[in-house]
Structure formats: C-alpha cells, structure tokens
Scaffold this motif. Structure first.
Motif, PDB file in Angstrom:
ATOM      1  N   LEU A  66       0.838  -1.207   0.000  1.00 33.81           N
ATOM      2  CA  LEU A  66       0.000   0.000   0.000  1.00 33.81           C
ATOM      3  C   LEU A  66       0.870   1.253   0.000  1.00 33.81           C
ATOM      4  O   LEU A  66       2.011   1.223   0.428  1.00 33.81           O
ATOM      5  CB  LEU A  66      -0.901   0.002   1.236  1.00 33.81           C
ATOM      6  CG  LEU A  66      -1.875  -1.177   1.357  1.00 33.81           C
ATOM      7  CD1 LEU A  66      -2.588  -1.123   2.694  1.00 33.81           C
ATOM      8  CD2 LEU A  66      -2.880  -1.166   0.210  1.00 33.81           C
ATOM      9  N   GLU A  67       0.257   2.349  -0.468  1.00 29.09           N
ATOM     10  CA  GLU A  67       0.990   3.604  -0.526  1.00 29.09           C
ATOM     11  C   GLU A  67       0.560   4.560   0.575  1.00 29.09           C
ATOM     12  O   GLU A  67      -0.595   4.556   1.000  1.00 29.09           O
ATOM     13  CB  GLU A  67       0.752   4.279  -1.874  1.00 29.09           C
ATOM     14  CG  GLU A  67       1.786   3.934  -2.916  1.00 29.09           C
ATOM     15  CD  GLU A  67       1.490   4.658  -4.211  1.00 29.09           C
ATOM     16  OE1 GLU A  67       1.559   5.898  -4.207  1.00 29.09           O
ATOM     17  OE2 GLU A  67       1.157   3.967  -5.197  1.00 29.09           O
ATOM     18  N   ILE A  68       1.504   5.401   0.964  1.00 29.68           N
ATOM     19  CA  ILE A  68       1.251   6.385   2.017  1.00 29.68           C
ATOM     20  C   ILE A  68       0.996   7.748   1.380  1.00 29.68           C
ATOM     21  O   ILE A  68       1.616   8.102   0.385  1.00 29.68           O
ATOM     22  CB  ILE A  68       2.454   6.403   2.973  1.00 29.68           C
ATOM     23  CG1 ILE A  68       2.370   5.159   3.874  1.00 29.68           C
ATOM     24  CG2 ILE A  68       2.520   7.651   3.818  1.00 29.68           C
ATOM     25  CD1 ILE A  68       3.666   4.711   4.399  1.00 29.68           C
ATOM     26  N   LEU A  69       0.048   8.496   1.976  1.00 29.74           N
ATOM     27  CA  LEU A  69      -0.335   9.793   1.397  1.00 29.74           C
ATOM     28  C   LEU A  69       0.751  10.863   1.570  1.00 29.74           C
ATOM     29  O   LEU A  69       0.963  11.687   0.683  1.00 29.74           O
ATOM     30  CB  LEU A  69      -1.657  10.257   2.040  1.00 29.74           C
ATOM     31  CG  LEU A  69      -2.241  11.587   1.583  1.00 29.74           C
ATOM     32  CD1 LEU A  69      -2.583  11.558   0.097  1.00 29.74           C
ATOM     33  CD2 LEU A  69      -3.481  11.943   2.395  1.00 29.74           C
ATOM     34  N   ALA A  70       1.443  10.844   2.693  1.00 29.18           N
ATOM     35  CA  ALA A  70       2.418  11.905   2.992  1.00 29.18           C
ATOM     36  C   ALA A  70       3.576  11.903   2.008  1.00 29.18           C
ATOM     37  O   ALA A  70       4.084  10.845   1.634  1.00 29.18           O
ATOM     38  CB  ALA A  70       2.959  11.732   4.412  1.00 29.18           C
ATOM     39  N   GLU A  71       4.001  13.102   1.593  1.00 31.48           N
ATOM     40  CA  GLU A  71       5.177  13.178   0.718  1.00 31.48           C
ATOM     41  C   GLU A  71       6.414  12.775   1.525  1.00 31.48           C
ATOM     42  O   GLU A  71       6.496  13.058   2.727  1.00 31.48           O
ATOM     43  CB  GLU A  71       5.323  14.573   0.097  1.00 31.48           C
ATOM     44  CG  GLU A  71       5.572  15.698   1.072  1.00 31.48           C
ATOM     45  CD  GLU A  71       5.834  17.023   0.363  1.00 31.48           C
ATOM     46  OE1 GLU A  71       6.579  17.045  -0.625  1.00 31.48           O
ATOM     47  OE2 GLU A  71       5.305  18.054   0.811  1.00 31.48           O
ATOM     48  N   PRO A  72       7.380  12.110   0.852  1.00 33.48           N
ATOM     49  CA  PRO A  72       8.561  11.616   1.571  1.00 33.48           C
ATOM     50  C   PRO A  72       9.300  12.744   2.282  1.00 33.48           C
ATOM     51  O   PRO A  72       9.418  13.851   1.764  1.00 33.48           O
ATOM     52  CB  PRO A  72       9.425  11.021   0.457  1.00 33.48           C
ATOM     53  CG  PRO A  72       8.483  10.731  -0.666  1.00 33.48           C
ATOM     54  CD  PRO A  72       7.396  11.758  -0.571  1.00 33.48           C
ATOM     55  N   GLY A  73       9.746  12.442   3.493  1.00 39.23           N
ATOM     56  CA  GLY A  73      10.486  13.425   4.276  1.00 39.23           C
ATOM     57  C   GLY A  73       9.623  14.195   5.266  1.00 39.23           C
ATOM     58  O   GLY A  73      10.139  14.894   6.128  1.00 39.23           O
ATOM     59  N   TYR A  74       8.296  14.079   5.124  1.00 41.96           N
ATOM     60  CA  TYR A  74       7.397  14.829   6.003  1.00 41.96           C
ATOM     61  C   TYR A  74       6.402  13.910   6.715  1.00 41.96           C
ATOM     62  O   TYR A  74       5.321  14.341   7.111  1.00 41.96           O
ATOM     63  CB  TYR A  74       6.636  15.899   5.198  1.00 41.96           C
ATOM     64  CG  TYR A  74       7.549  16.906   4.534  1.00 41.96           C
ATOM     65  CD1 TYR A  74       8.012  18.025   5.234  1.00 41.96           C
ATOM     66  CD2 TYR A  74       7.984  16.726   3.220  1.00 41.96           C
ATOM     67  CE1 TYR A  74       8.868  18.943   4.641  1.00 41.96           C
ATOM     68  CE2 TYR A  74       8.832  17.642   2.612  1.00 41.96           C
ATOM     69  CZ  TYR A  74       9.278  18.741   3.325  1.00 41.96           C
ATOM     70  OH  TYR A  74      10.117  19.650   2.737  1.00 41.96           O
ATOM     71  N   GLU A  75       6.769  12.640   6.872  1.00 42.71           N
ATOM     72  CA  GLU A  75       5.838  11.679   7.468  1.00 42.71           C
ATOM     73  C   GLU A  75       5.637  11.959   8.961  1.00 42.71           C
ATOM     74  O   GLU A  75       6.590  12.252   9.674  1.00 42.71           O
ATOM     75  CB  GLU A  75       6.363  10.251   7.286  1.00 42.71           C
ATOM     76  CG  GLU A  75       6.466   9.804   5.837  1.00 42.71           C
ATOM     77  CD  GLU A  75       7.840  10.058   5.227  1.00 42.71           C
ATOM     78  OE1 GLU A  75       8.635  10.851   5.806  1.00 42.71           O
ATOM     79  OE2 GLU A  75       8.128   9.457   4.173  1.00 42.71           O
ATOM     80  N   SER A  76       4.411  11.841   9.379  1.00 40.44           N
ATOM     81  CA  SER A  76       4.050  12.093  10.778  1.00 40.44           C
ATOM     82  C   SER A  76       4.562  10.991  11.702  1.00 40.44           C
ATOM     83  O   SER A  76       4.501   9.814  11.355  1.00 40.44           O
ATOM     84  CB  SER A  76       2.533  12.170  10.892  1.00 40.44           C
ATOM     85  OG  SER A  76       2.133  11.993  12.222  1.00 40.44           O
ATOM     86  N   PRO A  77       5.029  11.361  12.892  1.00 40.51           N
ATOM     87  CA  PRO A  77       5.409  10.327  13.865  1.00 40.51           C
ATOM     88  C   PRO A  77       4.226   9.793  14.679  1.00 40.51           C
ATOM     89  O   PRO A  77       4.414   8.911  15.515  1.00 40.51           O
ATOM     90  CB  PRO A  77       6.396  11.067  14.782  1.00 40.51           C
ATOM     91  CG  PRO A  77       5.967  12.492  14.729  1.00 40.51           C
ATOM     92  CD  PRO A  77       5.343  12.722  13.373  1.00 40.51           C
ATOM     93  N   THR A  78       3.022  10.344  14.453  1.00 39.82           N
ATOM     94  CA  THR A  78       1.877   9.925  15.284  1.00 39.82           C
ATOM     95  C   THR A  78       0.727   9.290  14.522  1.00 39.82           C
ATOM     96  O   THR A  78      -0.097   8.601  15.115  1.00 39.82           O
ATOM     97  CB  THR A  78       1.317  11.117  16.093  1.00 39.82           C
ATOM     98  OG1 THR A  78       0.890  12.141  15.181  1.00 39.82           O
ATOM     99  CG2 THR A  78       2.334  11.683  17.066  1.00 39.82           C
ATOM    100  N   ILE A  79       0.647   9.541  13.204  1.00 37.43           N
ATOM    101  CA  ILE A  79      -0.474   8.970  12.435  1.00 37.43           C
ATOM    102  C   ILE A  79      -0.098   8.821  10.964  1.00 37.43           C
ATOM    103  O   ILE A  79       0.636   9.666  10.427  1.00 37.43           O
ATOM    104  CB  ILE A  79      -1.760   9.829  12.601  1.00 37.43           C
ATOM    105  CG1 ILE A  79      -2.986   9.105  12.036  1.00 37.43           C
ATOM    106  CG2 ILE A  79      -1.603  11.222  12.007  1.00 37.43           C
ATOM    107  CD1 ILE A  79      -4.305   9.606  12.580  1.00 37.43           C
ATOM    108  N   THR A  80      -0.572   7.745  10.355  1.00 37.58           N
ATOM    109  CA  THR A  80      -0.258   7.462   8.953  1.00 37.58           C
ATOM    110  C   THR A  80      -1.549   7.391   8.150  1.00 37.58           C
ATOM    111  O   THR A  80      -2.445   6.624   8.510  1.00 37.58           O
ATOM    112  CB  THR A  80       0.493   6.112   8.843  1.00 37.58           C
ATOM    113  OG1 THR A  80       1.661   6.179   9.670  1.00 37.58           O
ATOM    114  CG2 THR A  80       0.895   5.804   7.404  1.00 37.58           C
TER     115      THR A  80
END
Ligand SMILES: *Cc1c(COP(=O)(O)O)cnc(C)c1O
Length: 381
Positions: free
Chosen positions: A299-313
């Motif tokens: 599966l793919e993650i919505l956040a652009e690389p380098g800015y991923e949240s540490p609390t929610i995906t």
C-alpha cells in the motif's frame, strides 16, 4: 458499591472491545486510568495546587518554554485555537492560515467566525508547507498579524517543518500560532528557541490521556498583546488565566482534575523512561514500523517523503477498495483504526494512529490482520 447495577449498565455499552489505532481519543496507560479514579476534592485545596504547579512545571520543561506561560484549560484543544485569535489578533485583523488538510481549514473557520480576516496558503493533501512559499506570500502581505501552522496534519499524516516555517514567519516579524494537537507529546517542540507565540495540544492525543484538557503555551510578546486586547471573552481570556494561576495556582473556572492528574502521571512516565528524547524516539519507531509494514503489504502512504508524521499514517487504498471497507473489516477483527478524513481523501484513505498506550506486538498483530483484510477485499473486486 450500592448501585453496582448502574455502573454495569453503562459498562456494558462502553467496555473496551478494540485495540486502538485511532486519531484520538487514544488508549491510555493503565497508570493514567488508575489515578483518574481517585475521589474528587476542591480545586482550591492545597493538594490540587501542588499538582497543578508541578504539571505546569513539567510541561514547561517538556515543551522547552523558557520565556512565557503554560496554561491548562478545561476544554478540548480547539478552545485554545479560538483563544489565540481572540487574544492575539486585533478586531478585523488579518491572519495567514496555512492549510495542508482538514485542521488547517478549521483554523480558517475559527479566524473568520471571530470576525477576523483570513488569507490562505493551501496545498493539496499529502503535501507540507514549504518555507519559500511562506516567505513569498508574507512579502506580498505585510499587513498580516499572525501565521497559523498545523504542526501535524492529522487528516493527511503530514508533519510540517515547524522550525523552518517559524523562522520565516519571525523574519517577517509575525506572530506564530501552532496547532500541535496531534503533535504535542509525539513530536519535538522547542517553544522559545523556535520562536513560537502560541502552541496548543489536547490530552487525548499523543500524551494518551482521556479527553477534556487542553494545554497551551504563550510567549511574552503574545501576552503583552493579549493584555491590551478588547472583547476577548471571559472563558479563554489568557491574561485572566495567568493572573489567577499566579494567585491561586489553578485556572479561573473548575479544572479537569482527573485529566490533569493523568497527564502528570504521563509526564512522570516520560521521565522514568529516560526523558523526552527516549519518549519521542518511541513514537518515531512506532510510526516507522507502521509505514514499513504498510509498504510491505503493497500500500501507498499519502504523505510526501520526508514529512511523514510520527503519530499517524494516512494510507491510500488500492483501486476499487474504499477506506471505510478497510476500517469496518479491521473493526470486525478487533482493531479500531481511523477513517479517512477531509475533502477529496475521505473515500480513498484510512488512517492508522500510533498514539497512546500500545506495544510493538500490538502493531505487528494489527499489520498482520491488515494484510489479510486487504487480501480479502482485493479478492472481492
Ligand atoms: C484532534 C485535532 C484537533 C481537534 O482537537 P480537539 O481536542 O478535538 O479540539 C485539532 N487539530 C488537530 C491537528 C487535531 O489532530
């Protein structure tokens, strides 16, 4: 207990049934729930005052508030969002609201519903605010009084580069208001060093405490402005809060005492774990485990690389599968994730929170079930 039946009737409805990976309220440490059961007493008693002063001191240390005040409000986090505008922005004053998702949009509504003017810098879901864009729009709008930043956009799972953004806003001599509701307790905040004027969080997110308590930190510059502000209302009057806190070691109205005690327990747990760095590293590790697991499932993650949240995906669903389907199937297996949230992404995402009380084993088990759920749903397309 004389009326145990009354208790049991309610318990039947609210008893825990799921492992939580929610966006808040989140699962709480057992030690937190235990302290919240204590019998109540007056909030003007010396025992409360002792707890309040200690909680504020611990928060000042955790948020690195070297100059300014920390206040605790018996409200949810949005209360302090409103306080920032009512106390800090002149009547009809202009605010630059940066928007990377649903909670940035809420800040705009709060600005406008309080009779102030909002201009916006908006990005598509998954993107973070870029310092150079902020610089550019501030150059064009010198009359802006404050910039609002959603530190961690809970709807998209994106962590904004707060120190860089605050630096740009300060270069333009603007106030910096930060919605850190899903970041406080899960991502670093260096309040004074980064030049923040208002930052707020809620008990029910990364601190893992039940809802009902908001935490706000306010800079000296903000307090000076608030002292002169007119018609800021009574309930969220920041100077009144500071005055009463200094005189009575508590807030002007009745505090959320159980939540405050619970938060104090969490702040002590953080200390016993080895301090803020260790605690924040735990959050980073949990979120990495989830992102890696999700990618392993394909599966793919919505956040652009380098800015991923540490609390929610926020996770994008495969073609032909809706976010709600994943959410519902996981619930049937005993895991409560969070539904997709926000315009344009609600249908095609679901979210996995990693705030509050959970273990690495819980995460592994959740990921194993998620893989099976996705396989099952794919087979049905
Ligand atoms: C949850 C959340 C809010 C709302 O907080 P309340 O405590 O419900 O008022 C605001 N902003 C962000 C980023 C959030 O995650």
């Amino acid at each position: 207990m004389q009326f145990e039946d009354a208790y049991k009737e309610v318990y039947e409805i609210v008893k825990p049934k799921y492992k939580l990976f929610t966006a808040g309220p989140v699962a709480c440490f057992p030690e937190v729930l235990e302290i919240m059961k204590v019998q109540m007493f007056s909030h003007r008693a010396k025992e409360y005052k002792q707890m309040h002063v200690d909680t504020v001191e611990r928060l000042k240390k955790f948020l690195e508030v070297e100059k300014g005040e920390v206040l605790l409000f018996p409200s949810s986090g949005t209360g302090v969002m409103e306080a920032s505008i009512r106390n800090g922005i002149s009547k009809k004053g202009k605010v630059l609201v940066t928007i990377i998702g649903a909670f940035g949009k809420r800040y705009k509504q709060v600005v406008e519903s309080n009779g102030r003017t909002a201009i916006t810098l908006e990005y598509e879901p998954g993107k973070a605010v870029k310092p150079e864009d902020l610089d550019e729009i501030l150059k064009k709008n010198p009359d802006v009084e404050a910039v609002t930043i959603t530190y961690n956009e809970t709807s998209t799972g994106v962590l904004n580069p707060l120190p860089e953004l605050a630096k740009v806003a300060k270069e333009h001599d603007k106030l910096v208001f930060v919605d850190a509701v899903s970041a406080m307790g899960g991502a670093d905040i260096k309040f004074t060093k980064w030049g923040i004027d208002v930052v707020f969080g809620s008990s029910q997110k990364a601190f893992g405490v039940p809802p009902g308590l908001a935490i706000g930190a306010f800079s000296e510059r903000f307090i000076e402005i608030a002292n002169k502000a007119e018609e800021k209302g009574w309930y969220f009057d920041v100077p009144r809060y500071i005055k009463v806190q200094n005189e009575k070691q508590g807030p002007p109205s009745t505090p959320a005492m159980p939540q405050e005690f619970g938060l104090n327990v969490v702040l002590r747990i953080i200390e016993k774990m080895g301090g803020k760095e260790k605690w924040l590293a735990m959050y980073k590790k949990r979120s990495e485990m989830i992102r890696n697991g999700v990618k392993d499932i394909g599966l793919e993650i919505l956040a652009e690389p380098g800015y991923e949240s540490p609390t929610i995906t926020a996770v994008l669903t495969p073609e032909g599968i809706k976010g709600d389907q994943v959410y519902n199937a996981m619930r049937e297996r005993g895991f409560e994730l969070a539904k997709g949230y926000g315009e344009g992404i609600k249908e095609k995402t679901f979210r996995i929170g990693n705030m509050g009380y959970m273990t690495s084993e819980d995460i592994q088990e959740m990921l194993k079930n998620l893989k099976e759920v996705i396989d099952e749903l794919k087979a049905k397309i």
